[in-house]
Design a protein around this motif. Structure first.
Motif, PDB file in Angstrom:
ATOM      1  N   UNK A  17       0.838  -1.193   0.000  1.00 27.27           N
ATOM      2  CA  UNK A  17       0.000   0.000   0.000  1.00 27.27           C
ATOM      3  C   UNK A  17       0.878   1.249   0.000  1.00 27.27           C
ATOM      4  N   UNK A  18       1.973   1.206   0.747  1.00 27.67           N
ATOM      5  CA  UNK A  18       2.892   2.348   0.779  1.00 27.67           C
ATOM      6  C   UNK A  18       3.531   2.569  -0.589  1.00 27.67           C
ATOM      7  N   UNK A  19       3.881   1.466  -1.267  1.00 26.26           N
ATOM      8  CA  UNK A  19       4.475   1.572  -2.596  1.00 26.26           C
ATOM      9  C   UNK A  19       3.491   2.139  -3.607  1.00 26.26           C
ATOM     10  N   UNK A  20       2.238   1.680  -3.535  1.00 27.66           N
ATOM     11  CA  UNK A  20       1.213   2.202  -4.423  1.00 27.66           C
ATOM     12  C   UNK A  20       0.988   3.687  -4.148  1.00 27.66           C
ATOM     13  N   UNK A  21       0.933   4.043  -2.889  1.00 25.24           N
ATOM     14  CA  UNK A  21       0.756   5.448  -2.503  1.00 25.24           C
ATOM     15  C   UNK A  21       1.893   6.300  -3.063  1.00 25.24           C
ATOM     16  N   UNK A  22       3.128   5.838  -2.904  1.00 26.04           N
ATOM     17  CA  UNK A  22       4.285   6.584  -3.404  1.00 26.04           C
ATOM     18  C   UNK A  22       4.225   6.718  -4.929  1.00 26.04           C
ATOM     19  N   UNK A  23       3.850   5.648  -5.617  1.00 22.61           N
ATOM     20  CA  UNK A  23       3.744   5.678  -7.071  1.00 22.61           C
ATOM     21  C   UNK A  23       2.697   6.686  -7.525  1.00 22.61           C
ATOM     22  N   UNK A  24       1.580   6.710  -6.836  1.00 24.72           N
ATOM     23  CA  UNK A  24       0.524   7.654  -7.194  1.00 24.72           C
ATOM     24  C   UNK A  24       0.950   9.092  -6.919  1.00 24.72           C
ATOM     25  N   UNK A  25       1.625   9.317  -5.803  1.00 25.51           N
ATOM     26  CA  UNK A  25       2.089  10.660  -5.472  1.00 25.51           C
ATOM     27  C   UNK A  25       3.104  11.145  -6.513  1.00 25.51           C
ATOM     28  N   UNK A  26       3.965  10.240  -6.994  1.00 30.36           N
ATOM     29  CA  UNK A  26       4.934  10.604  -8.030  1.00 30.36           C
ATOM     30  C   UNK A  26       4.240  11.012  -9.327  1.00 30.36           C
ATOM     31  N   UNK A  27       3.063  10.470  -9.562  1.00 28.37           N
ATOM     32  CA  UNK A  27       2.278  10.813 -10.746  1.00 28.37           C
ATOM     33  C   UNK A  27       1.482  12.098 -10.546  1.00 28.37           C
ATOM     34  N   UNK A  28       1.589  12.685  -9.373  1.00 26.16           N
ATOM     35  CA  UNK A  28       0.861  13.917  -9.094  1.00 26.16           C
ATOM     36  C   UNK A  28      -0.550  13.686  -8.586  1.00 26.16           C
ATOM     37  N   UNK A  29      -0.850  12.444  -8.214  1.00 26.77           N
ATOM     38  CA  UNK A  29      -2.178  12.122  -7.693  1.00 26.77           C
ATOM     39  C   UNK A  29      -2.138  12.302  -6.184  1.00 26.77           C
ATOM     40  N   UNK A  30      -2.881  13.271  -5.701  1.00 28.39           N
ATOM     41  CA  UNK A  30      -2.902  13.547  -4.264  1.00 28.39           C
ATOM     42  C   UNK A  30      -3.923  12.634  -3.613  1.00 28.39           C
ATOM     43  N   UNK A  31      -3.427  11.725  -2.805  1.00 29.70           N
ATOM     44  CA  UNK A  31      -4.285  10.759  -2.126  1.00 29.70           C
ATOM     45  C   UNK A  31      -3.623  10.395  -0.803  1.00 29.70           C
ATOM     46  N   UNK A  32      -4.420  10.211   0.206  1.00 29.94           N
ATOM     47  CA  UNK A  32      -3.883   9.836   1.502  1.00 29.94           C
ATOM     48  C   UNK A  32      -3.601   8.339   1.574  1.00 29.94           C
ATOM     49  N   UNK A  33      -2.641   7.977   2.369  1.00 22.66           N
ATOM     50  CA  UNK A  33      -2.295   6.569   2.541  1.00 22.66           C
ATOM     51  C   UNK A  33      -3.480   5.781   3.100  1.00 22.66           C
ATOM     52  N   UNK A  34      -4.231   6.383   4.008  1.00 19.31           N
ATOM     53  CA  UNK A  34      -5.414   5.714   4.557  1.00 19.31           C
ATOM     54  C   UNK A  34      -6.420   5.409   3.455  1.00 19.31           C
ATOM     55  N   UNK A  35      -6.583   6.320   2.517  1.00 13.62           N
ATOM     56  CA  UNK A  35      -7.502   6.105   1.401  1.00 13.62           C
ATOM     57  C   UNK A  35      -7.043   4.942   0.538  1.00 13.62           C
ATOM     58  N   UNK A  36      -5.737   4.821   0.333  1.00 11.04           N
ATOM     59  CA  UNK A  36      -5.195   3.693  -0.434  1.00 11.04           C
ATOM     60  C   UNK A  36      -5.522   2.387   0.283  1.00 11.04           C
ATOM     61  N   UNK A  37      -5.278   2.347   1.589  1.00 12.99           N
ATOM     62  CA  UNK A  37      -5.600   1.138   2.366  1.00 12.99           C
ATOM     63  C   UNK A  37      -7.085   0.798   2.264  1.00 12.99           C
ATOM     64  N   UNK A  38      -7.943   1.799   2.381  1.00  9.82           N
ATOM     65  CA  UNK A  38      -9.387   1.553   2.297  1.00  9.82           C
ATOM     66  C   UNK A  38      -9.790   1.025   0.929  1.00  9.82           C
TER      67      UNK A  38
END
Length: 57
Positions: A17-38
């Motif tokens: 989940x942390x890796x997915x979150x980091x990948x999305x943030x690198x793409x400019x997608x603002x999303x919280x880690x909790x949202x990724x987990x959910x």
């Protein structure tokens, strides 16, 4: 979560989940880690994840 599926497709094998979150943030997608987990948890409940992260009881 428009860029989430692309981030998942580009990563072969296990992606935390942390890796997915980091990948999305690198793409400019603002999303919280909790949202990724959910979202991953919801996909798992629907059978939409490749591999469950829950241990068998």
């Amino acid at each position: 979560m428009g860029g989430g599926p692309a981030a998942l497709r580009e990563n072969k094998g296990f992606l935390s989940a942390q890796g997915l979150h980091a990948s999305m943030m690198q793409r400019g997608i603002r999303i919280g880690l909790t949202t990724v987990y959910r979202a991953l948890s919801a996909a798992d409940r629907r059978g939409g994840s490749k591999q469950s992260t829950h241990a068998a009881a």
